[in-house]
Design a protein around this motif. Structure first.
Motif, PDB file in Angstrom:
ATOM      1  N   UNK A   1       0.881  -1.297   0.152  1.00  0.00           N
ATOM      2  CA  UNK A   1       0.071   0.037  -0.231  1.00  0.00           C
ATOM      3  C   UNK A   1       0.748   1.268  -0.030  1.00  0.00           C
ATOM      4  N   UNK A   2       0.578   2.137  -0.656  1.00  0.00           N
ATOM      5  CA  UNK A   2       1.257   3.554  -1.010  1.00  0.00           C
ATOM      6  C   UNK A   2       1.101   4.345   0.440  1.00  0.00           C
ATOM      7  N   UNK A   3       2.234   4.638   0.886  1.00  0.00           N
ATOM      8  CA  UNK A   3       2.169   5.403   2.046  1.00  0.00           C
ATOM      9  C   UNK A   3       2.599   6.739   1.738  1.00  0.00           C
ATOM     10  N   UNK A   4       1.551   7.844   1.862  1.00  0.00           N
ATOM     11  CA  UNK A   4       1.758   9.142   1.693  1.00  0.00           C
ATOM     12  C   UNK A   4       1.977  10.274   2.779  1.00  0.00           C
ATOM     13  N   UNK A   5       2.663  11.247   2.561  1.00  0.00           N
ATOM     14  CA  UNK A   5       2.623  12.337   3.636  1.00  0.00           C
ATOM     15  C   UNK A   5       1.877  13.665   2.863  1.00  0.00           C
ATOM     16  N   UNK A   6       1.139  14.218   3.233  1.00  0.00           N
ATOM     17  CA  UNK A   6       0.519  15.547   2.977  1.00  0.00           C
ATOM     18  C   UNK A   6       1.008  16.897   3.429  1.00  0.00           C
ATOM     19  N   UNK A   7       1.479  17.485   2.641  1.00  0.00           N
ATOM     20  CA  UNK A   7       1.953  18.863   3.155  1.00  0.00           C
ATOM     21  C   UNK A   7       1.202  20.096   2.771  1.00  0.00           C
ATOM     22  N   UNK A   8       0.643  20.689   3.946  1.00  0.00           N
ATOM     23  CA  UNK A   8      -0.195  21.852   3.625  1.00  0.00           C
ATOM     24  C   UNK A   8      -0.163  22.955   4.547  1.00  0.00           C
ATOM     25  N   UNK A   9      -0.656  24.113   4.370  1.00  0.00           N
ATOM     26  CA  UNK A   9      -0.358  25.453   5.086  1.00  0.00           C
ATOM     27  C   UNK A   9      -1.725  25.830   5.411  1.00  0.00           C
ATOM     28  N   UNK A  10      -2.883  25.564   4.694  1.00  0.00           N
ATOM     29  CA  UNK A  10      -4.193  26.489   5.048  1.00  0.00           C
ATOM     30  C   UNK A  10      -5.204  25.626   5.409  1.00  0.00           C
ATOM     31  N   UNK A  11      -6.417  25.955   4.244  1.00  0.00           N
ATOM     32  CA  UNK A  11      -7.669  25.274   4.747  1.00  0.00           C
ATOM     33  C   UNK A  11      -7.751  23.866   4.872  1.00  0.00           C
ATOM     34  N   UNK A  12      -6.969  23.284   3.850  1.00  0.00           N
ATOM     35  CA  UNK A  12      -6.984  21.732   4.013  1.00  0.00           C
ATOM     36  C   UNK A  12      -8.203  21.038   3.127  1.00  0.00           C
ATOM     37  N   UNK A  13      -8.836  21.874   2.138  1.00  0.00           N
ATOM     38  CA  UNK A  13     -10.047  21.132   1.473  1.00  0.00           C
ATOM     39  C   UNK A  13      -9.449  19.887   0.560  1.00  0.00           C
ATOM     40  N   UNK A  14      -8.078  20.176   0.100  1.00  0.00           N
ATOM     41  CA  UNK A  14      -7.546  19.049  -0.857  1.00  0.00           C
ATOM     42  C   UNK A  14      -7.130  17.919   0.331  1.00  0.00           C
TER      43      UNK A  14
ATOM     44  N   UNK B   1     -12.056   4.630  -1.892  1.00  0.00           N
ATOM     45  CA  UNK B   1     -11.813   4.904  -3.292  1.00  0.00           C
ATOM     46  C   UNK B   1     -10.262   4.984  -3.601  1.00  0.00           C
ATOM     47  N   UNK B   2      -9.655   5.213  -2.792  1.00  0.00           N
ATOM     48  CA  UNK B   2      -8.194   5.268  -2.890  1.00  0.00           C
ATOM     49  C   UNK B   2      -7.411   4.552  -1.801  1.00  0.00           C
ATOM     50  N   UNK B   3      -6.588   3.373  -2.395  1.00  0.00           N
ATOM     51  CA  UNK B   3      -6.000   2.538  -1.701  1.00  0.00           C
ATOM     52  C   UNK B   3      -4.570   3.141  -1.245  1.00  0.00           C
ATOM     53  N   UNK B   4      -4.421   4.082  -0.155  1.00  0.00           N
ATOM     54  CA  UNK B   4      -3.091   4.336   0.580  1.00  0.00           C
ATOM     55  C   UNK B   4      -3.307   4.595   1.692  1.00  0.00           C
ATOM     56  N   UNK B   5      -2.271   4.962   2.413  1.00  0.00           N
ATOM     57  CA  UNK B   5      -2.342   5.295   3.725  1.00  0.00           C
ATOM     58  C   UNK B   5      -1.826   6.647   4.095  1.00  0.00           C
TER      59      UNK B   5
ATOM     60  N   UNK C   1      -1.086   6.917  -9.330  1.00  0.00           N
ATOM     61  CA  UNK C   1       0.359   6.446  -8.709  1.00  0.00           C
ATOM     62  C   UNK C   1       0.361   5.266  -7.888  1.00  0.00           C
ATOM     63  N   UNK C   2      -0.676   4.884  -7.183  1.00  0.00           N
ATOM     64  CA  UNK C   2      -0.775   3.982  -6.326  1.00  0.00           C
ATOM     65  C   UNK C   2      -0.987   2.547  -7.049  1.00  0.00           C
ATOM     66  N   UNK C   3      -1.722   2.709  -8.224  1.00  0.00           N
ATOM     67  CA  UNK C   3      -1.678   1.525  -9.289  1.00  0.00           C
ATOM     68  C   UNK C   3      -0.563   1.610 -10.291  1.00  0.00           C
ATOM     69  N   UNK C   4       0.421   2.275  -9.796  1.00  0.00           N
ATOM     70  CA  UNK C   4       1.636   2.393 -10.716  1.00  0.00           C
ATOM     71  C   UNK C   4       1.238   2.404 -12.442  1.00  0.00           C
ATOM     72  N   UNK C   5       0.436   3.388 -12.353  1.00  0.00           N
ATOM     73  CA  UNK C   5      -0.231   3.877 -13.750  1.00  0.00           C
ATOM     74  C   UNK C   5       0.473   4.994 -14.389  1.00  0.00           C
ATOM     75  N   UNK C   6       1.451   5.562 -13.671  1.00  0.00           N
ATOM     76  CA  UNK C   6       2.359   6.866 -13.830  1.00  0.00           C
ATOM     77  C   UNK C   6       3.688   6.594 -14.222  1.00  0.00           C
ATOM     78  N   UNK C   7       4.356   6.854 -15.331  1.00  0.00           N
ATOM     79  CA  UNK C   7       5.669   6.778 -15.656  1.00  0.00           C
ATOM     80  C   UNK C   7       6.498   7.906 -15.856  1.00  0.00           C
ATOM     81  N   UNK C   8       7.501   8.103 -15.354  1.00  0.00           N
ATOM     82  CA  UNK C   8       8.179   9.394 -15.475  1.00  0.00           C
ATOM     83  C   UNK C   8       9.351   9.124 -16.357  1.00  0.00           C
ATOM     84  N   UNK C   9       9.629   9.677 -17.493  1.00  0.00           N
ATOM     85  CA  UNK C   9      10.849   9.538 -18.136  1.00  0.00           C
ATOM     86  C   UNK C   9      11.261  10.911 -18.403  1.00  0.00           C
ATOM     87  N   UNK C  10      12.468  11.502 -17.999  1.00  0.00           N
ATOM     88  CA  UNK C  10      12.876  12.698 -18.362  1.00  0.00           C
ATOM     89  C   UNK C  10      11.811  13.795 -17.700  1.00  0.00           C
ATOM     90  N   UNK C  11      11.268  14.542 -18.403  1.00  0.00           N
ATOM     91  CA  UNK C  11      10.304  15.756 -18.516  1.00  0.00           C
ATOM     92  C   UNK C  11       8.988  14.810 -18.901  1.00  0.00           C
TER      93      UNK C  11
END
Ligand code: GAR
Length: 204
Positions: A1-14, A26-30, A185-195
């Motif tokens: 399971x993807x382990x995330x940290x959220x950085x925020x400064x304000x309201x936190x609606x996201x 709906x999101x399989x991460x912690x 990202x959790x489902x490994x559907x995003x691949x970064x190559x250069x830019x």
């Protein structure tokens, strides 16, 4: 399971949208940690309500940015965080964090980058008079809102638009888009190559 940290400064609606998506499965991460540089920010209470641990600090109490970023890095490593999710974290992030988390740190920004980077992006768009703005999710590099783009969604600017009406529609888009990207990202559907970011859909 993807382990995330959220950085925020304000309201936190996201923050809330992500926490809700996790809670409703709906999101399989912690969410391992909230990192916040503003002790009085509403997002701190949201973390508390969601049972998410918070690392809250005051930048003034450190000799330098490198000092507090080093402390944040330790907190992330302690919890084996895989992905940093910036959600209205209104501070520049430097190499102390960018280097170890390159390709593993994302940001959401309320404009169609590279237009209107930095602070007050929605105000900048209204001021400029563009007819279309939107939301961008991107990987974080050393620059200000310059990293490889993962997803964008357009939002029209209407004739009688005010900052309040625009902000409401931008935020609604953000709250859908951000959990969806984290899910990819959790489902490994995003691949970064250069830019370049490739989204691998199930159809392929
Ligand atoms: C969001 O609209 C996000 O796009 C923006 O801050 C807001 C935070 O809202 N970020 C930036 O402007 C980054 N340059 P929230 O605290 O309610 O999630």
């Amino acid at each position: 399971k993807l382990r995330i940290a959220i950085f925020a400064s304000g309201q936190g609606s996201n923050f809330q949208a992500i926490a809700d998506a996790v809670q409703h499965r709906k999101l399989d991460c912690s969410i391992e940690l909230l990192v916040c540089d503003k002790p009085a920010a509403p997002v701190v209470e949201r973390a508390h309500q969601s049972g998410v641990e918070a690392f809250v600090f005051q930048p003034k109490q450190y000799a330098s940015r490198a000092d507090y970023e080093a402390e944040i890095l330790l907190e992330l490593q302690k919890r084996s965080v895989d992905l940093i999710v910036l959600a209205g974290y209104m501070r520049i992030i430097t190499n102390t964090l960018v280097e170890p988390y390159y390709g593993k740190m994302i940001n959401i920004h309320p404009s169609l980058l590279p237009a209107f980077p930095g602070v007050a992006a929605m105000e900048q768009a209204l001021e400029y008079g563009v007819k279309v703005t939107g939301v961008t999710v991107h990987f974080v590099d050393g620059g200000m809102d310059t990293g490889p783009i993962i997803a964008q969604q357009a939002v029209d600017i209407r004739p009688d638009e005010t900052i309040e009406t625009l902000a409401a529609r931008i935020h609604a888009v953000e709250q859908e888009l951000y959990p969806a990207v984290i899910n990819q990202i959790a489902n490994q559907q995003i691949k970064l190559t250069g830019r370049h970011v490739q989204i691998i859909t199930n159809a392929n």
